[in-house]
Write a protein that holds these residues in place. Sequence first.
Motif, PDB file in Angstrom:
ATOM      1  N   SER A   1       1.686   5.822  -2.846  1.00  0.00           N
ATOM      2  CA  SER A   1       2.675   6.657  -3.521  1.00  0.00           C
ATOM      3  C   SER A   1       2.294   6.915  -4.965  1.00  0.00           C
ATOM      4  CB  SER A   1       4.052   5.989  -3.460  1.00  0.00           C
ATOM      5  OG  SER A   1       4.057   4.836  -4.279  1.00  0.00           O
ATOM      6  N   GLU A   2       1.182   6.334  -5.401  1.00  0.00           N
ATOM      7  CA  GLU A   2       0.672   6.451  -6.765  1.00  0.00           C
ATOM      8  C   GLU A   2       1.629   5.872  -7.793  1.00  0.00           C
ATOM      9  OE1 GLU A   2      -0.808  10.370  -7.608  1.00  0.00           O
ATOM     10  OE2 GLU A   2      -1.929  10.434  -5.725  1.00  0.00           O
ATOM     11  N   ALA A   3       2.527   4.997  -7.364  1.00  0.00           N
ATOM     12  CA  ALA A   3       3.370   4.276  -8.311  1.00  0.00           C
ATOM     13  C   ALA A   3       2.520   3.222  -8.998  1.00  0.00           C
ATOM     14  CB  ALA A   3       4.539   3.614  -7.573  1.00  0.00           C
ATOM     15  N   GLU A   4       2.968   2.785 -10.150  1.00  0.00           N
ATOM     16  CA  GLU A   4       2.185   1.802 -10.890  1.00  0.00           C
ATOM     17  C   GLU A   4       2.391   0.420 -10.278  1.00  0.00           C
ATOM     18  OE1 GLU A   4       1.947   0.056 -15.378  1.00  0.00           O
ATOM     19  OE2 GLU A   4       2.449   2.157 -15.107  1.00  0.00           O
ATOM     20  N   LEU A   5       1.297  -0.206  -9.882  1.00  0.00           N
ATOM     21  CA  LEU A   5       1.373  -1.545  -9.305  1.00  0.00           C
ATOM     22  C   LEU A   5       1.601  -2.546 -10.423  1.00  0.00           C
ATOM     23  CD1 LEU A   5       1.140  -3.269  -6.768  1.00  0.00           C
ATOM     24  CD2 LEU A   5      -1.304  -3.403  -7.177  1.00  0.00           C
ATOM     25  N   MET A   6       2.634  -3.360 -10.262  1.00  0.00           N
ATOM     26  CA  MET A   6       2.924  -4.366 -11.278  1.00  0.00           C
ATOM     27  C   MET A   6       1.772  -5.348 -11.376  1.00  0.00           C
ATOM     28  SD  MET A   6       6.858  -5.335 -10.630  1.00  0.00           S
ATOM     29  CE  MET A   6       7.247  -4.716  -9.013  1.00  0.00           C
ATOM     30  N   VAL A   7       1.400  -5.678 -12.590  1.00  0.00           N
ATOM     31  CA  VAL A   7       0.306  -6.606 -12.800  1.00  0.00           C
ATOM     32  C   VAL A   7       0.805  -8.039 -12.673  1.00  0.00           C
ATOM     33  CG1 VAL A   7      -1.456  -7.371 -14.435  1.00  0.00           C
ATOM     34  CG2 VAL A   7      -0.835  -4.951 -14.309  1.00  0.00           C
ATOM     35  N   ASP A   8       2.046  -8.275 -13.054  1.00  0.00           N
ATOM     36  CA  ASP A   8       2.615  -9.611 -13.046  1.00  0.00           C
ATOM     37  C   ASP A   8       2.859 -10.075 -11.612  1.00  0.00           C
ATOM     38  OD1 ASP A   8       4.076 -11.935 -13.281  1.00  0.00           O
ATOM     39  OD2 ASP A   8       5.400 -11.155 -14.842  1.00  0.00           O
ATOM     40  N   GLU A   9       2.075 -11.053 -11.188  1.00  0.00           N
ATOM     41  CA  GLU A   9       2.164 -11.549  -9.814  1.00  0.00           C
ATOM     42  C   GLU A   9       3.531 -12.163  -9.526  1.00  0.00           C
ATOM     43  OE1 GLU A   9      -0.113 -14.861  -7.174  1.00  0.00           O
ATOM     44  OE2 GLU A   9      -1.386 -13.517  -8.362  1.00  0.00           O
ATOM     45  N   ASP A  10       4.145 -12.811 -10.523  1.00  0.00           N
ATOM     46  CA  ASP A  10       5.461 -13.416 -10.322  1.00  0.00           C
ATOM     47  C   ASP A  10       6.524 -12.355 -10.030  1.00  0.00           C
ATOM     48  OD1 ASP A  10       4.498 -15.990 -10.684  1.00  0.00           O
ATOM     49  OD2 ASP A  10       4.900 -15.973 -12.842  1.00  0.00           O
TER      50      ASP A  10
ATOM     51  N   LEU B   1      -5.913  -0.213  16.976  1.00  0.00           N
ATOM     52  CA  LEU B   1      -6.651   0.809  16.244  1.00  0.00           C
ATOM     53  C   LEU B   1      -5.871   1.340  15.043  1.00  0.00           C
ATOM     54  CD1 LEU B   1      -9.188   2.519  15.980  1.00  0.00           C
ATOM     55  CD2 LEU B   1      -8.181   4.135  17.603  1.00  0.00           C
ATOM     56  N   ASP B   2      -4.584   1.565  15.196  1.00  0.00           N
ATOM     57  CA  ASP B   2      -3.795   2.088  14.070  1.00  0.00           C
ATOM     58  C   ASP B   2      -3.797   1.125  12.886  1.00  0.00           C
ATOM     59  OD1 ASP B   2      -3.211   4.490  15.280  1.00  0.00           O
ATOM     60  OD2 ASP B   2      -1.261   3.824  16.049  1.00  0.00           O
ATOM     61  N   ASP B   3      -3.721  -0.176  13.152  1.00  0.00           N
ATOM     62  CA  ASP B   3      -3.774  -1.160  12.062  1.00  0.00           C
ATOM     63  C   ASP B   3      -5.159  -1.199  11.435  1.00  0.00           C
ATOM     64  OD1 ASP B   3      -1.129  -1.702  12.539  1.00  0.00           O
ATOM     65  OD2 ASP B   3      -1.485  -3.598  13.570  1.00  0.00           O
ATOM     66  N   LEU B   4      -6.194  -1.073  12.246  1.00  0.00           N
ATOM     67  CA  LEU B   4      -7.554  -1.028  11.720  1.00  0.00           C
ATOM     68  C   LEU B   4      -7.715   0.147  10.764  1.00  0.00           C
ATOM     69  CD1 LEU B   4     -10.528  -1.928  11.583  1.00  0.00           C
ATOM     70  CD2 LEU B   4     -10.923  -0.507  13.615  1.00  0.00           C
ATOM     71  N   LYS B   5      -7.154   1.288  11.104  1.00  0.00           N
ATOM     72  CA  LYS B   5      -7.246   2.465  10.240  1.00  0.00           C
ATOM     73  C   LYS B   5      -6.653   2.175   8.865  1.00  0.00           C
ATOM     74  CE  LYS B   5      -7.187   5.925  13.932  1.00  0.00           C
ATOM     75  NZ  LYS B   5      -6.414   7.026  14.549  1.00  0.00           N
ATOM     76  N   TRP B   6      -5.553   1.445   8.831  1.00  0.00           N
ATOM     77  CA  TRP B   6      -4.936   1.107   7.545  1.00  0.00           C
ATOM     78  C   TRP B   6      -5.814   0.150   6.746  1.00  0.00           C
ATOM     79  CZ3 TRP B   6      -1.407   3.711   5.129  1.00  0.00           C
ATOM     80  CH2 TRP B   6      -0.551   4.538   5.854  1.00  0.00           C
ATOM     81  N   VAL B   7      -6.437  -0.805   7.413  1.00  0.00           N
ATOM     82  CA  VAL B   7      -7.336  -1.718   6.709  1.00  0.00           C
ATOM     83  C   VAL B   7      -8.499  -0.919   6.115  1.00  0.00           C
ATOM     84  CG1 VAL B   7      -8.933  -3.667   6.955  1.00  0.00           C
ATOM     85  CG2 VAL B   7      -6.694  -3.735   8.088  1.00  0.00           C
ATOM     86  N   ILE B   8      -9.041   0.004   6.889  1.00  0.00           N
ATOM     87  CA  ILE B   8     -10.139   0.840   6.405  1.00  0.00           C
ATOM     88  C   ILE B   8      -9.690   1.631   5.180  1.00  0.00           C
ATOM     89  CG2 ILE B   8     -11.624   2.822   6.963  1.00  0.00           C
ATOM     90  CD1 ILE B   8     -11.496   1.781   9.936  1.00  0.00           C
ATOM     91  N   LEU B   9      -8.499   2.185   5.240  1.00  0.00           N
ATOM     92  CA  LEU B   9      -7.975   2.953   4.121  1.00  0.00           C
ATOM     93  C   LEU B   9      -7.838   2.074   2.877  1.00  0.00           C
ATOM     94  CD1 LEU B   9      -7.100   5.918   3.763  1.00  0.00           C
ATOM     95  CD2 LEU B   9      -4.757   5.166   4.154  1.00  0.00           C
TER      96      LEU B   9
ATOM     97  N   PHE C   1       0.826  -1.202   0.000  1.00  0.00           N
ATOM     98  CA  PHE C   1       0.000   0.000   0.000  1.00  0.00           C
ATOM     99  C   PHE C   1       0.868   1.263   0.000  1.00  0.00           C
ATOM    100  CE2 PHE C   1      -2.973   3.126   1.751  1.00  0.00           C
ATOM    101  CZ  PHE C   1      -4.042   2.917   0.888  1.00  0.00           C
ATOM    102  N   GLU C   2       1.888   1.280   0.821  1.00  0.00           N
ATOM    103  CA  GLU C   2       2.740   2.465   0.911  1.00  0.00           C
ATOM    104  C   GLU C   2       3.613   2.658  -0.320  1.00  0.00           C
ATOM    105  OE1 GLU C   2       4.819   1.911   4.599  1.00  0.00           O
ATOM    106  OE2 GLU C   2       3.196   2.797   5.763  1.00  0.00           O
TER     107      GLU C   2
END
Length: 157
Positions: A15-24, A119-127, A9-10
Amino acid sequence: MFDILMYLFENYVHSEAELMVDEDELTKELNRAGFHQADILKALSWLERLASLQESDGPYLGQHQAQSFRIYTSQEMDKLDTQCRGFLMYLEQVNVLTVETREMVIDRVMELDEGTLVLDDLKWVILMVLFNVPGNESAYEQMEDLIFEQPEGRLHS
């Protein structure tokens, strides 16, 4: 597994970087970053399930009564302490979460390997959930404010 989700996520989503589509390739990168293969597979599966929750035939998209309230199972109460459950209720009251997105959050929390979630981890899941559900841009921005800016007072609606 949660550390991998946070890393992805970070480094890609937030960071709006392009997430690689290739799972490998993604798996190789996560291995190079020091994550274990079993945890990587669990995290990728978690993300795939999150994506499937927003499909039109998903389990949480439907008619819900506005005056209904949530009763937590004992397993959910073990994972989400009083503070976390209160925060979820608060987010519903200020219209950051809908009934549907709240259920998606709880679904994703229950799939984490963590014991009791803080709670802090929950906030990230919500995000993460809000980012992945179309039409929740405003709610996502409000949640970002809660995480990064720690505003004083009430959320804006």
